[in-house]
Design a protein around this motif. Structure first.
Motif, mmCIF file in Angstrom:
data_model
loop_
_atom_site.group_PDB
_atom_site.id
_atom_site.type_symbol
_atom_site.label_atom_id
_atom_site.label_comp_id
_atom_site.label_asym_id
_atom_site.label_seq_id
_atom_site.Cartn_x
_atom_site.Cartn_y
_atom_site.Cartn_z
ATOM 1 N N ARG A 19 45.754 32.331 -8.636
ATOM 2 C CA ARG A 19 45.532 31.294 -9.913
ATOM 3 C C ARG A 19 46.751 30.870 -10.529
ATOM 4 O O ARG A 19 46.675 29.903 -11.251
ATOM 5 N N GLY A 20 47.931 31.883 -10.678
ATOM 6 C CA GLY A 20 49.038 31.200 -11.292
ATOM 7 C C GLY A 20 48.971 32.048 -12.764
ATOM 8 O O GLY A 20 49.823 31.434 -13.602
ATOM 9 N N TRP A 21 48.130 32.732 -13.065
ATOM 10 C CA TRP A 21 47.911 33.293 -14.612
ATOM 11 C C TRP A 21 49.105 34.374 -14.868
ATOM 12 O O TRP A 21 49.376 34.680 -16.044
ATOM 13 N N PHE A 22 49.350 35.278 -13.723
ATOM 14 C CA PHE A 22 50.506 36.101 -13.683
ATOM 15 C C PHE A 22 51.292 35.975 -12.646
ATOM 16 O O PHE A 22 50.895 35.680 -11.617
ATOM 17 N N ARG A 23 52.548 36.455 -12.967
ATOM 18 C CA ARG A 23 53.354 36.193 -11.607
ATOM 19 C C ARG A 23 53.302 37.291 -10.612
ATOM 20 O O ARG A 23 53.732 37.555 -9.636
ATOM 21 N N SER A 24 52.634 38.595 -11.191
ATOM 22 C CA SER A 24 52.471 39.684 -10.119
ATOM 23 C C SER A 24 51.096 40.400 -10.968
ATOM 24 O O SER A 24 50.951 40.091 -12.000
ATOM 25 N N SER A 25 50.713 41.413 -10.250
ATOM 26 C CA SER A 25 49.469 42.002 -10.642
ATOM 27 C C SER A 25 49.594 42.754 -12.057
ATOM 28 O O SER A 25 50.821 43.385 -12.207
ATOM 29 N N PRO A 26 49.050 42.281 -12.995
ATOM 30 C CA PRO A 26 49.237 42.925 -14.497
ATOM 31 C C PRO A 26 49.108 44.650 -14.297
ATOM 32 O O PRO A 26 49.644 45.228 -14.845
ATOM 33 N N GLN A 27 48.164 44.782 -13.424
ATOM 34 C CA GLN A 27 48.278 46.402 -13.137
ATOM 35 C C GLN A 27 49.642 46.792 -12.649
ATOM 36 O O GLN A 27 50.012 48.098 -12.717
ATOM 37 N N THR A 28 49.881 46.333 -11.767
ATOM 38 C CA THR A 28 51.038 46.695 -11.034
ATOM 39 C C THR A 28 52.370 46.664 -11.974
ATOM 40 O O THR A 28 53.069 47.590 -12.206
ATOM 41 N N GLN A 29 52.434 45.623 -12.876
ATOM 42 C CA GLN A 29 53.239 45.749 -13.990
ATOM 43 C C GLN A 29 53.373 46.732 -14.812
ATOM 44 O O GLN A 29 54.404 47.555 -15.141
ATOM 45 N N ARG A 30 52.158 46.903 -15.480
ATOM 46 C CA ARG A 30 51.935 48.174 -16.384
ATOM 47 C C ARG A 30 52.277 49.315 -15.501
ATOM 48 O O ARG A 30 52.878 50.399 -16.235
ATOM 49 N N GLY A 31 51.651 49.627 -14.443
ATOM 50 C CA GLY A 31 51.801 50.984 -13.514
ATOM 51 C C GLY A 31 53.345 51.249 -13.195
ATOM 52 O O GLY A 31 53.682 52.556 -13.169
ATOM 53 N N ALA A 32 54.021 50.269 -12.937
ATOM 54 C CA ALA A 32 55.525 50.682 -12.434
ATOM 55 C C ALA A 32 56.117 51.100 -13.845
ATOM 56 O O ALA A 32 56.948 52.024 -13.542
ATOM 57 N N TRP A 33 56.290 50.391 -14.956
ATOM 58 C CA TRP A 33 56.730 50.913 -16.301
ATOM 59 C C TRP A 33 56.196 52.362 -16.775
ATOM 60 O O TRP A 33 56.932 53.182 -17.226
ATOM 61 N N GLN A 34 54.667 52.037 -16.840
ATOM 62 C CA GLN A 34 54.272 53.298 -17.346
ATOM 63 C C GLN A 34 54.556 54.771 -16.401
ATOM 64 O O GLN A 34 54.590 55.901 -16.923
ATOM 65 N N GLY A 35 54.644 54.311 -15.187
ATOM 66 C CA GLY A 35 54.733 55.376 -14.060
ATOM 67 C C GLY A 35 56.317 56.124 -14.455
ATOM 68 O O GLY A 35 56.504 57.287 -14.569
ATOM 69 N N LEU A 36 57.281 55.152 -14.787
ATOM 70 C CA LEU A 36 58.539 55.499 -15.093
ATOM 71 C C LEU A 36 58.672 56.435 -16.390
ATOM 72 O O LEU A 36 59.127 57.511 -16.429
ATOM 73 N N GLY A 37 57.712 55.975 -17.281
ATOM 74 C CA GLY A 37 57.546 56.798 -18.613
ATOM 75 C C GLY A 37 57.156 58.324 -18.152
ATOM 76 O O GLY A 37 57.721 59.037 -18.952
ATOM 77 N N LEU A 38 55.990 58.184 -17.329
ATOM 78 C CA LEU A 38 55.501 59.700 -17.149
ATOM 79 C C LEU A 38 56.486 60.360 -16.305
ATOM 80 O O LEU A 38 56.748 61.796 -16.630
ATOM 81 N N VAL A 39 57.419 59.810 -15.208
ATOM 82 C CA VAL A 39 58.396 60.590 -14.802
ATOM 83 C C VAL A 39 59.357 61.114 -15.723
ATOM 84 O O VAL A 39 60.021 62.449 -15.543
ATOM 85 N N ILE A 40 59.874 60.382 -16.736
ATOM 86 C CA ILE A 40 61.026 60.820 -17.714
ATOM 87 C C ILE A 40 60.338 61.853 -18.616
ATOM 88 O O ILE A 40 60.757 62.797 -18.829
ATOM 89 N N ALA A 41 58.960 61.862 -18.951
ATOM 90 C CA ALA A 41 58.440 62.798 -19.664
ATOM 91 C C ALA A 41 58.220 64.090 -18.899
ATOM 92 O O ALA A 41 58.471 65.054 -19.238
ATOM 93 N N ALA A 42 57.961 63.900 -17.541
ATOM 94 C CA ALA A 42 57.989 65.178 -16.842
ATOM 95 C C ALA A 42 59.124 65.809 -16.373
ATOM 96 O O ALA A 42 59.195 67.089 -16.785
ATOM 97 N N LEU A 43 60.215 65.148 -16.524
ATOM 98 C CA LEU A 43 61.647 65.666 -16.452
ATOM 99 C C LEU A 43 61.922 66.457 -17.585
ATOM 100 O O LEU A 43 62.218 67.524 -17.717
#
Length: 658
Positions: free
Chosen positions: A453-477
């Motif tokens: 419907r053009g409300w988001f350019r990509s899935s908001p779940q995917t957008q959040r998940g990518a950045w939050q996944g990166l945060g978890l990787v850094i924290a795990a490191l």
């Protein structure tokens, strides 16, 4: 002359980890290979180890060790080392350790061997390295090593349990590991004498592998004595002596917060220490700066610059149709809410719930099911259970689809997920523990719908998940550096490292910053912001609508059509109360309203809007839990609590030559 070597723990790169692993493998091969080294040849070890422990009233212990060391025949060595344990875990408590401060180190050699020494912090132990790198020694040499260990005594209550301090204790105990199981030197004769302000009342001695209860010789009194012969490599020896608490002053264990393997800085690797601390401070600052900039430039919602909030170019200048507006846009700003008397055109309740919080919640799926019932795809019927503790269930009956209604992909998945394999009549309780995987697919289709419907350019779940996944990787490191970096770096540089703790914490904090701000990276397009403004305006209407504004002829239909939206907004009770007033007014005007038939109430009286709304609200709450449900899956006394054993005391030591 005594010196002090401190150490730090920087982060360890993968290459260095592999290097450490290689060193360990090489060391193991050397130990296993036939050679003329001490253990293979059997000619290096201690002819004798004689120790005198002078226990002081304040709980400290002055130690004097006389070591007769037999170096390998035909080899020249620089000297020996003694590793004295100064940090140990405390009662299996996480992040707490017992500390034995080591002071007053002195070394001499009655036989004339090089007796220069330095003290290095090795994390859990302090190493006393005796000898000179420019001098050699051989044969049999005698070393006299003295030092003081503080807070070695354990206060014990009358029932054998540990006490906080000696004021609460009946006795105090010296439970000390003369050698730990990491002592890999053979010892021919060991003798320990313990002097104290008063005679011991009870003694014990243990030797052998870890947790062995094999006794060695011991005598109580003043002094207490302990001895044994022929300790093999890997054998521990622990001595235990009990004294009246009244003979001592304020005795207590020195228990601290932190890792028992931690150490306090080092001159062995100042560059690594500086780099670790720079990373510890720089990682959170960099994470905050980068993520802050990204949230400001990409994480804020877009808005149409020159249009009234809630309007879009679709009503005026036109749009591209792919979510890219033809009108000028800006980022940020607050949403201005104007009352909307109907939901956004063509926007279903589940879509409203998703655009509001950028998440396809289970409540949005539940509201979608209610909306499908309103639109004629199924009927929801209450089933009241029998018995005092029974719970209400609901029967879902699939109906022939209305000819003028079109299902969206996620709506079809929801209906098929409920009915396809279970028939046309399904109880809500039958979905328990079986629907969670279907729910995930439905939520994924809802995210795809808001992108379509053009409300988001990509899935908001995917957008959040990518950045939050990166945060978890850094924290795990950071966690790996915090818990595993020190021994790896110590293996490389020969000591414990304080910088590793700081760097690990810094990376964990940086990861948490990325994770938290990453949750704000799901930005709406300008069209999405317009739909949000319309949705919030409609919520305002549902919470402020008055009975006098609603025509009797339309009341039943309006109530049903808008009730799923009220469920999403959490205002179903308020919406029902409004229609209860409408129903009373209609009854007084002799124009009674027809109750909805898509929801069958189980009450004893005739249903009204309030009872139906209450039932729907309860259905929504219960179904949310049902959709997400998944199947469940099948310093104490050495004389009590099972007795003592070798290696069970505090402290300890090990030795070797270099």
């Amino acid at each position: 002359m005594a010196g002090s070597t401190r150490s730090l723990r920087p982060s360890v790169r993968q290459g260095r980890r592999l290097g450490v692993l290689g060193l360990l493998v090489a060391a193991a091969l050397l130990l296993l290979a036939p050679s003329s080294t001490a253990y293979a040849a059997g000619d290096e070890g201690m002819d004798s180890f004689v120790a005198v422990y002078d226990v002081q009233r304040d709980g400290s212990m002055k130690v004097t060790e006389t070591i007769t060391w037999r170096f390998p025949s035909g080899e020249r060595k620089h000297g020996i080392f003694r590793d004295i344990v100064v940090r140990m875990g405390w009662n299996d408590e996480e992040n707490r350790y017992r500390y034995y401060d080591l002071t007053d180190v002195a070394v001499s050699s009655p036989s004339g061997a090089p007796d220069a020494f330095r003290v290095s912090d090795m994390g859990a132990s302090r190493e006393i390295r005796i000898g000179s790198s420019s001098e050699y020694t051989s044969g049999t040499q005698v070393y006299k090593v003295s030092y003081t260990l503080h807070n070695v005594l354990n206060p014990i209550t009358a029932d054998g349990k540990p006490a906080t301090d000696s004021s609460q204790a009946d006795t105090v105990e010296l439970y000390y590991n003369v050698f730990g199981t990491n002592e890999m030197t053979a010892r021919d004769r060991v003798s320990v004498t313990v002097n104290a302000p008063t005679g011991s009342t009870k003694v014990a001695c243990y030797q052998g592998v870890s947790r062995s209860d094999t006794p060695c010789r011991s005598t109580s009194g003043d002094p207490a004595t302990f001895s044994t012969d022929a300790l093999a490599p890997g054998d521990a020896m622990s001595v235990l002596a009990s004294y009246p608490a009244s003979a001592f002053g304020d005795v207590r264990a020195d228990v601290r917060q932190g890792d028992s393997g931690a150490s306090v800085g080092s001159e062995a690797a100042p560059a690594a220490n500086a780099a670790a601390w720079a990373g510890a401070i720089g990682a959170p600052v960099l994470a905050l700066a980068v993520m802050g900039a990204l949230v400001w430039t990409r994480g804020r919602d877009e808005r149409y610059a020159d249009l009234t909030p809630g309007l879009s170019p679709a009503f005026g200048t036109g749009a591209t149709g792919d979510g890219t507006p033809a009108a000028a846009t800006v980022r940020g700003g607050s949403t201005t809410v104007a009352v909307q008397f109907q939901p956004p055109a063509g926007v279903q309740p589940g879509m409203v719930g998703t655009i509001i919080d950028e998440t396809a919640n289970p409540i949005d799926v539940s509201a979608t099911l209610i909306d499908l019932a309103v639109r004629g795809f199924l009927r929801i019927e209450e089933i009241t259970g029998e018995g005092v503790f029974s719970r209400t269930d609901w029967s879902l009956t699939r109906l022939a689809p209305p000819a003028d209604e079109r299902l969206l992909p996620y709506e079809r998945q929801l209906l098929d997920g409920i009915f396809s394999t279970r028939g046309d009549v399904v109880r809500l309780s039958e979905l328990k523990n079986t629907f969670a995987s279907t729910l995930k697919r439905i939520q994924g289709a809802m995210y795809q719908e808001v992108v379509t419907r053009g409300w988001f350019r990509s899935s908001p779940q995917t957008q959040r998940g990518a950045w939050q996944g990166l945060g978890l990787v850094i924290a795990a490191l950071g966690g790996l550096v915090l818990f595993y970096g020190r021994p790896a770096i110590s293996a490389i540089l020969g000591g414990g490292f304080s910088g590793g703790v700081a760097l690990g914490i810094g990376l964990v904090v940086a990861g948490l910053i990325v994770w938290a701000l990453g949750g704000r990276m799901a930005a709406k397009t300008a069209e999405g912001s317009a739909v949000l403004a319309q949705s919030l305006g409609f919520k305002e209407y549902l919470t402020t609508a008055e009975a006098g504004q609603i025509e009797f002829e339309e009341a039943s239909n309006v109530f049903s059509r808008y009730l799923p939206y009220a469920v999403v907004f959490g205002v179903a009770d308020r919406w029902a109360q409004t229609f209860a007033d409408v129903a009373r007014a209609a009854e007084a005007a002799n124009q009674p309203l027809i109750m909805p038939t898509w929801y069958v109430w189980s009450g004893n009286a005739f249903p009204d809007f309030t009872s139906i709304a209450a039932g729907v609200d309860s259905f929504s709450t219960t179904s949310t839990g049902t959709f997400t449900s998944t199947p469940g899956s099948s310093g104490s006394s050495g004389f009590s609590g099972g007795g003592g054993f070798s290696g069970g005391g505090g402290g300890g030591s090990s030795s070797g030559s270099w």
